[in-house]
Design a protein around this motif. Sequence first.
Motif, PDB file in Angstrom:
ATOM      1  N   ARG A 259      37.571  82.921  61.463  1.00 38.90           N
ATOM      2  CA  ARG A 259      37.476  81.833  60.925  1.00 38.90           C
ATOM      3  C   ARG A 259      37.030  80.705  61.940  1.00 38.90           C
ATOM      4  O   ARG A 259      36.263  79.600  61.467  1.00 38.90           O
ATOM      5  CB  ARG A 259      38.834  81.174  60.141  1.00 38.90           C
ATOM      6  CG  ARG A 259      39.055  79.815  59.878  1.00 38.90           C
ATOM      7  CD  ARG A 259      40.261  79.489  59.186  1.00 38.90           C
ATOM      8  NE  ARG A 259      40.986  80.412  58.416  1.00 38.90           N
ATOM      9  CZ  ARG A 259      41.872  81.276  58.551  1.00 38.90           C
ATOM     10  NH1 ARG A 259      42.502  81.375  60.002  1.00 38.90           N
ATOM     11  NH2 ARG A 259      42.186  82.132  57.666  1.00 38.90           N
TER      12      ARG A 259
ATOM     13  N   LEU B 191      36.222  84.088  52.975  1.00 37.13           N
ATOM     14  CA  LEU B 191      36.733  84.602  54.318  1.00 37.13           C
ATOM     15  C   LEU B 191      37.403  85.691  54.079  1.00 37.13           C
ATOM     16  O   LEU B 191      37.381  86.615  54.800  1.00 37.13           O
ATOM     17  CB  LEU B 191      37.429  83.439  54.949  1.00 37.13           C
ATOM     18  CG  LEU B 191      37.810  83.834  56.587  1.00 37.13           C
ATOM     19  CD1 LEU B 191      36.563  84.007  57.383  1.00 37.13           C
ATOM     20  CD2 LEU B 191      38.635  82.784  57.095  1.00 37.13           C
TER      21      LEU B 191
ATOM     22  N   SER C 169      32.755  79.840  59.984  1.00 38.42           N
ATOM     23  CA  SER C 169      33.717  78.626  59.990  1.00 38.42           C
ATOM     24  C   SER C 169      33.394  77.757  58.581  1.00 38.42           C
ATOM     25  O   SER C 169      34.285  77.113  58.129  1.00 38.42           O
ATOM     26  CB  SER C 169      33.662  77.573  61.131  1.00 38.42           C
ATOM     27  OG  SER C 169      32.088  77.268  61.088  1.00 38.42           O
TER      28      SER C 169
ATOM     29  N   LYS D 236      41.706  87.349  61.367  1.00 41.25           N
ATOM     30  CA  LYS D 236      41.243  86.432  60.414  1.00 41.25           C
ATOM     31  C   LYS D 236      41.148  85.005  61.040  1.00 41.25           C
ATOM     32  O   LYS D 236      40.067  84.372  60.884  1.00 41.25           O
ATOM     33  CB  LYS D 236      42.180  86.315  59.444  1.00 41.25           C
ATOM     34  CG  LYS D 236      42.084  87.470  58.390  1.00 41.25           C
ATOM     35  CD  LYS D 236      43.256  87.377  57.245  1.00 41.25           C
ATOM     36  CE  LYS D 236      43.210  88.388  56.483  1.00 41.25           C
ATOM     37  NZ  LYS D 236      44.081  88.182  55.395  1.00 41.25           N
ATOM     38  N   SER D 237      41.892  84.612  62.173  1.00 35.52           N
ATOM     39  CA  SER D 237      41.794  83.333  62.765  1.00 35.52           C
ATOM     40  C   SER D 237      40.308  83.517  63.531  1.00 35.52           C
ATOM     41  O   SER D 237      39.547  82.307  63.798  1.00 35.52           O
ATOM     42  CB  SER D 237      42.854  83.227  63.458  1.00 35.52           C
ATOM     43  OG  SER D 237      42.864  81.870  64.436  1.00 35.52           O
TER      44      SER D 237
END
Length: 235
Positions: free
Chosen positions: A19, A32, A25, A15-16
């Motif tokens: 993102r 998201l 972003s 997920k990071s």
Amino acid sequence: MKIPAENLITDSPVKSALRSHHLCSSLSANDLEKLAQSCRLVKLDAEESLFHQGAEAQHFYLVLTGTIKLFRVSPDGLTKVIEVVRQGEAFAEALMFLQQKAYPLNAEAMGKTEVVSIPSQLYKELILATPECAMGVMGNMAMKLHRRINEIETLTLQNTRHRLGNYLFGLLPDPAATSGEIQLPMAKQLIASQLAMQPETFSRLIKEMKVQGLISVKGARIEVHDVSGLRAFGH
């Protein structure tokens, strides 16, 4: 390629990665999360295929680890490398805007590789409601177009000596240094294919560089003894 349902993405590192990538972003936290829950994590071994040319393009991809080779195979069986996609880069995202949604290339892992498979239709729906994301997609495609234009110029206006010299120079970690070390990102015959030259030509030019004292070669590792000489090779 069928992606197992158990590979549903729930881990925060993935997920990071979504993102932090500029294509995602600008998505809201809810969007998201919705996108991440519909993504899949695909693990590939070396030389394992991700998709084949002509297959229906319902997903695009983000490379988490490893490297993906995008290529075509000519009627006589020769492989033409179009692009090497590395960690943190996305590919096949432009296809979501085409009427004929089929992959124009083959995609294959060059070593153990992990990619996130992102559903194109859902992502398209989300970005249509988020102009900032749409701008990110446009910017990503513009950068790739600029890269392709540079590659076409390289292949059509430069000779083989110049192409190889510039390619190796571009791999140097510090182009301003007088010497350096290069790790070739893929097999030499694939580099030759990407630079539109025969493997025999590649080997001959490497030998010329060695005779001139510009480089020494140990497998996939190249010691550059004269950076300025390498830059000037073929001019």
